[in-house]
Design a protein around this motif. Structure first.
Motif, mmCIF file in Angstrom:
data_model
loop_
_atom_site.group_PDB
_atom_site.id
_atom_site.type_symbol
_atom_site.label_atom_id
_atom_site.label_comp_id
_atom_site.label_asym_id
_atom_site.label_seq_id
_atom_site.Cartn_x
_atom_site.Cartn_y
_atom_site.Cartn_z
ATOM 1 N N ILE A 10 0.953 -1.294 -0.089
ATOM 2 C CA ILE A 10 0.076 -0.070 0.028
ATOM 3 C C ILE A 10 0.945 1.155 0.036
ATOM 4 O O ILE A 10 0.620 2.205 -0.690
ATOM 5 C CB ILE A 10 -0.891 -0.074 1.176
ATOM 6 N N PHE A 29 -4.039 5.790 5.639
ATOM 7 C CA PHE A 29 -4.947 5.337 4.680
ATOM 8 C C PHE A 29 -6.192 4.639 5.434
ATOM 9 O O PHE A 29 -6.140 4.457 6.554
ATOM 10 C CB PHE A 29 -4.446 4.246 3.658
ATOM 11 N N ARG A 30 -7.388 4.637 4.657
ATOM 12 C CA ARG A 30 -8.673 4.358 5.392
ATOM 13 C C ARG A 30 -8.410 2.713 5.735
ATOM 14 O O ARG A 30 -8.052 2.078 4.519
ATOM 15 C CB ARG A 30 -9.798 4.631 4.484
ATOM 16 N N ASP A 31 -8.810 2.308 6.797
ATOM 17 C CA ASP A 31 -9.088 1.032 6.799
ATOM 18 C C ASP A 31 -10.235 0.410 6.343
ATOM 19 O O ASP A 31 -11.339 0.968 6.119
ATOM 20 C CB ASP A 31 -9.422 0.891 8.563
ATOM 21 N N ILE A 32 -10.016 -0.966 5.605
ATOM 22 C CA ILE A 32 -10.867 -1.493 4.761
ATOM 23 C C ILE A 32 -11.949 -1.902 5.535
ATOM 24 O O ILE A 32 -12.912 -2.334 4.839
ATOM 25 C CB ILE A 32 -9.886 -2.904 4.044
ATOM 26 N N ASN A 88 -2.100 -2.040 18.630
ATOM 27 C CA ASN A 88 -2.335 -3.259 19.069
ATOM 28 C C ASN A 88 -0.780 -4.051 19.097
ATOM 29 O O ASN A 88 -0.013 -3.870 17.971
ATOM 30 C CB ASN A 88 -3.148 -4.323 18.369
ATOM 31 N N GLY A 94 -4.010 -8.242 19.953
ATOM 32 C CA GLY A 94 -5.094 -8.440 18.896
ATOM 33 C C GLY A 94 -4.347 -7.972 17.665
ATOM 34 O O GLY A 94 -5.290 -7.582 16.602
ATOM 35 N N GLN A 95 -3.079 -8.098 17.587
ATOM 36 C CA GLN A 95 -2.500 -7.484 16.175
ATOM 37 C C GLN A 95 -2.675 -8.659 15.165
ATOM 38 O O GLN A 95 -2.498 -9.849 15.432
ATOM 39 C CB GLN A 95 -0.929 -7.202 16.426
ATOM 40 N N GLU A 96 -3.188 -8.051 13.943
ATOM 41 C CA GLU A 96 -3.376 -8.893 12.840
ATOM 42 C C GLU A 96 -2.219 -8.836 11.872
ATOM 43 O O GLU A 96 -1.916 -9.688 10.862
ATOM 44 C CB GLU A 96 -4.743 -8.698 12.425
ATOM 45 N N VAL A 97 -1.891 -7.412 11.436
ATOM 46 C CA VAL A 97 -0.925 -7.116 10.476
ATOM 47 C C VAL A 97 0.271 -6.645 11.173
ATOM 48 O O VAL A 97 0.462 -5.670 11.947
ATOM 49 C CB VAL A 97 -1.730 -6.022 9.632
ATOM 50 N N HIS A 103 -4.085 2.871 14.989
ATOM 51 C CA HIS A 103 -5.550 3.138 14.429
ATOM 52 C C HIS A 103 -6.102 4.589 15.149
ATOM 53 O O HIS A 103 -5.967 4.780 16.085
ATOM 54 C CB HIS A 103 -6.441 2.047 14.921
HETATM 55 P P1 AMP Z 1 -4.574 -5.127 13.783
HETATM 56 O O1 AMP Z 1 -5.481 -6.076 14.302
HETATM 57 O O2 AMP Z 1 -4.162 -3.903 14.800
HETATM 58 O O3 AMP Z 1 -3.315 -5.515 13.232
HETATM 59 O O4 AMP Z 1 -5.398 -4.302 12.533
HETATM 60 C C1 AMP Z 1 -5.197 -4.525 11.222
HETATM 61 C C2 AMP Z 1 -6.274 -3.555 10.589
HETATM 62 O O5 AMP Z 1 -5.729 -3.592 8.997
HETATM 63 C C3 AMP Z 1 -7.599 -3.978 10.636
HETATM 64 O O6 AMP Z 1 -8.257 -3.230 11.097
HETATM 65 C C4 AMP Z 1 -7.844 -4.291 9.317
HETATM 66 O O7 AMP Z 1 -9.211 -4.229 8.979
HETATM 67 C C5 AMP Z 1 -6.650 -3.425 8.336
HETATM 68 N N1 AMP Z 1 -6.679 -3.969 6.914
HETATM 69 C C6 AMP Z 1 -6.341 -5.175 6.519
HETATM 70 N N2 AMP Z 1 -6.031 -5.051 5.380
HETATM 71 C C7 AMP Z 1 -6.279 -3.898 4.791
HETATM 72 C C8 AMP Z 1 -6.228 -3.237 3.538
HETATM 73 N N3 AMP Z 1 -5.792 -3.868 2.407
HETATM 74 N N4 AMP Z 1 -6.394 -2.038 3.549
HETATM 75 C C9 AMP Z 1 -6.744 -1.144 4.612
HETATM 76 N N5 AMP Z 1 -6.787 -1.795 5.870
HETATM 77 C C10 AMP Z 1 -6.676 -3.039 5.879
#
Ligand code: AMP
Length: 116
Positions: A10, A29-32, A88, A94-97, A103
């Motif tokens: 991105i 950028f905006r959260d998806i 996070n 709760g970290q996913e990325v 945020h």
């Molecule tokens: P976290 O759980 O703190 O790691 O948050 C990851 C965030 O990334 C979540 O709120 C997702 O909705 C957001 N996210 C994942 N993929 C994308 C994307 N392609 N564009 C924008 N936001 C995204």
């Protein structure tokens, strides 16, 4: 070497995102999948996987993330009413990325800080 996430793509504009702000240190950028009327992510342009990986050399980018969040909050018209900044870390956070991101969430009263 940490593995890149989609956020690096991105930042380099290789995949689409609604980018609101970018400079030499950070991108916003905006959260998806928005959790509130306004939900924006502010990320450093360099890959830092988690808050645990931050070092003194990252402080310029980390500080810029806050000032850019404030600037974008103003642009979005939510600064006066207020908003929440969340970062996070790892599984319990709760970290996913695994590319740190702040945020910026607002546009309505958000209620108590943590789910019970
Ligand atoms: P976290 O759980 O703190 O790691 O948050 C990851 C965030 O990334 C979540 O709120 C997702 O909705 C957001 N996210 C994942 N993929 C994308 C994307 N392609 N564009 C924008 N936001 C995204």
């Amino acid at each position: 070497m940490a593995e890149e996430t989609l956020f690096s793509k991105i930042i380099r504009r290789e995949i689409p995102a609604d980018i609101l702000y970018q400079d030499e240190l950070v991108t916003a950028f905006r959260d998806i999948s928005p959790q509130a009327p306004t939900h924006i992510l502010v990320v450093p342009n360099i890959l830092i996987p988690t808050v645990n990986d931050t070092v003194a050399g990252h402080e310029a980018a980390l500080g810029r993330m806050i000032t850019v969040a404030a600037k974008v909050a103003k642009q979005e018209g939510i600064a006066e009413d207020g908003y929440r900044l969340i970062m996070n870390c790892n599984q319990h956070g709760g970290q996913e990325v695994y590319h740190i991101h702040l945020h910026l969430v607002g546009g309505r009263a958000l209620g108590p800080m943590l789910a019970k």
